[in-house]
Design a protein around this motif. Structure first.
Motif, short mmCIF file in Angstrom:
data_model
loop_
_atom_site.label_atom_id
_atom_site.label_comp_id
_atom_site.label_asym_id
_atom_site.label_seq_id
_atom_site.Cartn_x
_atom_site.Cartn_y
_atom_site.Cartn_z
N TRP A 31 0.79 -1.35 0.01
CA TRP A 31 -0.06 -0.09 0.06
C TRP A 31 0.82 1.44 0.00
O TRP A 31 2.01 1.10 0.36
CB TRP A 31 -1.04 0.24 1.18
CG TRP A 31 -0.27 -0.01 2.53
CD1 TRP A 31 0.09 -1.20 3.36
CD2 TRP A 31 0.35 1.07 3.24
NE1 TRP A 31 0.81 -0.82 4.38
CE2 TRP A 31 0.69 0.38 4.47
CE3 TRP A 31 0.49 2.50 3.13
CZ2 TRP A 31 1.35 1.32 5.53
CZ3 TRP A 31 0.90 3.14 4.23
CH2 TRP A 31 1.30 2.61 5.30
N GLN A 32 0.31 2.24 -0.47
CA GLN A 32 0.95 3.66 -0.39
C GLN A 32 -0.15 4.63 0.10
O GLN A 32 -0.97 4.83 -0.74
CB GLN A 32 1.63 4.11 -1.68
CG GLN A 32 2.32 5.45 -1.65
CD GLN A 32 3.04 5.72 -2.83
OE1 GLN A 32 2.81 5.17 -4.10
NE2 GLN A 32 3.80 6.90 -2.72
N TYR A 33 -0.18 5.43 1.08
CA TYR A 33 -0.95 6.42 1.63
C TYR A 33 -0.41 7.51 1.09
O TYR A 33 1.01 8.17 1.32
CB TYR A 33 -1.08 6.61 3.00
CG TYR A 33 -1.81 7.91 3.75
CD1 TYR A 33 -3.17 7.63 3.51
CD2 TYR A 33 -1.16 8.69 4.30
CE1 TYR A 33 -3.93 8.73 3.74
CE2 TYR A 33 -1.59 10.05 4.88
CZ TYR A 33 -3.23 9.86 4.68
OH TYR A 33 -3.65 10.67 4.94
N SER A 34 -0.99 8.56 0.33
CA SER A 34 -0.63 9.85 -0.04
C SER A 34 -1.27 11.07 0.29
O SER A 34 -2.65 11.01 0.29
CB SER A 34 -0.15 9.75 -1.36
OG SER A 34 -1.48 9.46 -2.23
N GLN A 35 -0.79 12.06 0.56
CA GLN A 35 -1.39 13.50 0.88
C GLN A 35 -1.01 14.44 0.16
O GLN A 35 0.06 15.08 0.60
CB GLN A 35 -1.25 13.71 2.42
CG GLN A 35 -2.00 14.91 3.10
CD GLN A 35 -1.84 15.13 4.44
OE1 GLN A 35 -1.72 13.91 5.07
NE2 GLN A 35 -2.23 16.00 5.09
#
Length: 113
Positions: A31-35
């Motif tokens: 997974w990759q969380y981005s803001q």
């Protein structure tokens, strides 16, 4: 193919969102969380959903299986929204993984994928 299809689980809660995040971690999916342009660690759902309306867009890109990409959009705490990138689904195996992942994402609310 055209645009990514939108899928959602209505009548969700912050706890349902947190269940999704815990499922991603428990299954050890990539997974990759981005803001915006930043890629910070994955925060608790309550923190993500408490952002002010003018805050940068956040998303969680999850790979529950090779060749399957689900993109969760943290737009509302009352609806778990996500897209499945159909361009990556090439065969029966990927389609089956996508359908199974969709079912697992159903949280405590009735899943309507």
């Amino acid at each position: 193919m055209g645009a990514l299809p939108d899928l959602s689980v209505p009548d969700a809660t912050v706890e349902d969102w947190q269940t999704v995040l815990e499922l991603v971690r428990a299954r050890e999916w990539r997974w990759q969380y981005s803001q915006g342009d930043a890629v910070p660690p994955l925060p608790p759902a309550a923190e993500v959903l408490a952002r002010p309306p003018e805050a940068e867009t956040v998303s969680l890109r999850v790979r529950p299986a090779p060749g399957v990409l689900a993109i969760f959009r943290f737009v509302s705490e009352i609806e778990v929204d996500f897209d499945v990138d159909l361009r990556e689904l090439h065969g029966k195996k990927e389609t089956t993984h996508s359908a199974n992942s969709c079912g697992r994402s159903g949280t405590n609310s009735a899943s309507r994928c």
